[in-house]
Design an enzyme around this catalytic site. Structure first.
Site, short mmCIF file in Angstrom:
data_model
loop_
_atom_site.label_atom_id
_atom_site.label_comp_id
_atom_site.label_asym_id
_atom_site.label_seq_id
_atom_site.Cartn_x
_atom_site.Cartn_y
_atom_site.Cartn_z
CG HIS A 124 35.95 47.88 -5.46
ND1 HIS A 124 35.58 48.50 -6.60
CD2 HIS A 124 35.69 49.18 -4.47
CE1 HIS A 124 35.60 50.00 -6.28
NE2 HIS A 124 35.64 49.59 -5.34
CG HIS A 145 41.91 27.22 -26.55
ND1 HIS A 145 42.86 27.39 -25.82
CD2 HIS A 145 42.73 25.88 -27.53
CE1 HIS A 145 44.31 27.11 -26.29
NE2 HIS A 145 44.00 26.54 -27.25
#
Length: 325
Positions: A9, A168
């Site tokens: 969506h 990271h």
């Protein structure tokens, strides 16, 4: 190669597609399909058909959808029925799921196998703080992993990387999935003294992998220990090439240094988009080369390797111009 369709969506599918590309590199045969507020079931069904038709292999297709029972899922499911012997659908799409799917495609050839495999990564990617809010079973598993006893032998080094950002997303997902370490060790005197950074790094470790932050001298000592680290695969992270050189000169047996990211600061030049050098950096890389190390210049595993000699040459030319301007 298994084709992957991300269906959602709104713009969620496009956003997670961009995040996956940023972390794991650009991917072939992956499409994002969205149901927008002004569209209906037939619109997204047409988009799904068009996305499938764009794949080089339409036999093996994996659908990652946002919500079980929603319109994107229902339209995928309507197409799925005629192909359920080959296609697969996994709902509850998240980024760990997508990264695991990307990593699996290089060795797994069917959508069914990937769908079965990535569900665990999707679950393990959901964590909570404070830790005591986690289900008791998850806490028990973590403690069990941490209590494993060492066995005779030395570390196996699966990757040594220079990256000013240290642990990271690209490291915790793309590189960790590719190299499969049991431990990630940040080797830095400066970070080892910073309790906040140490804590954040330890919390950023991917599921099932231990993260540590230690000074260079301690890494040198551990590298010589042949009594406790048998069976341990280690991914080393250095904040600077200087720390990597100290480790190598101290006896850490590295053969290749992956150069991923070096932040720009005053006095540095930037020979490419992600690397910034000053004269000390150039001299350090030349010493590493003289010590017999090879350089693997890539942000993520899917990137093409850059030529370090050319990068150093360009950086030296730019520094010379800066010096005499």
């Amino acid at each position: 190669m298994v084709g992957i369709i991300l269906a959602s969506h709104g713009g969620f599918a496009e956003g997670i597609f961009q995040s996956g590309s940023m972390i794991f590199g650009e991917q072939e045969n992956v499409r994002a399909v969205t149901l927008m507020p002004n569209e209906g079931p037939n619109d997204i069904k047409a988009k799904l058909k068009e996305a499938i038709a764009s794949f080089s292999d339409q036999e093996e297709v994996l659908f990652l959808v946002d919500l079980w029972g929603g319109t994107p899922f229902n339209q995928v499911n309507s197409l799925f029925e005629e192909h359920k012997d080959k296609w697969a659908i996994v709902a509850g799409m998240n980024l760990p799921m997508l990264i695991e799917a990307y990593a699996s495609r290089s060795s797994v050839k069917t959508a069914h196998e990937i769908a079965a495999h990535i569900q665990e990564a999707a679950k393990e990617g959901v964590k909570v703080k404070p830790e005591e809010l986690a289900p008791a079973e998850a806490t028990h598993v973590t403690h069990a992993q941490q209590s494993k006893k060492g066995t005779p032998g030395k570390f196996k080094y699966v990757l040594a990387r220079v990256d000013s950002r240290l642990l990271h997303g690209q490291v915790a997902t793309a590189w960790a999935k590719t190299t499969q370490p049991t431990r990630i060790i940040v080797v830095s005197d400066a970070v080892a003294k910073d309790e906040l950074r140490k804590k954040l790094i330890q919390q950023a470790a991917p599921p099932g992998v231990k993260a540590h932050v230690i000074p260079v001298a301690q890494m040198i000592k551990l590298a010589k220990d042949d009594q406790h680290f048998g069976g341990e695969s280690v991914l080393l992270l250095f904040e600077s090439p200087q720390d990597a050189l100290r480790a190598v000169e101290g006896g850490v047996p590295l053969k290749t240094i992956n150069v991923g990211s070096m932040a720009h600061s005053t006095g540095k030049v930037q020979p490419n988009k992600v690397l910034a050098f000053d004269q000390e950096d150039i001299d350090t890389f030349l010493k590493l080369k003289k010590a017999g190390l090879d350089f693997d210049v890539r942000k993520v595993p899917n990137d093409s390797k850059a030529n370090m000699d050319e990068i150093i040459k360009k950086a030296q030319e730019e520094l010379n111009k800066l010096k005499y301007s």
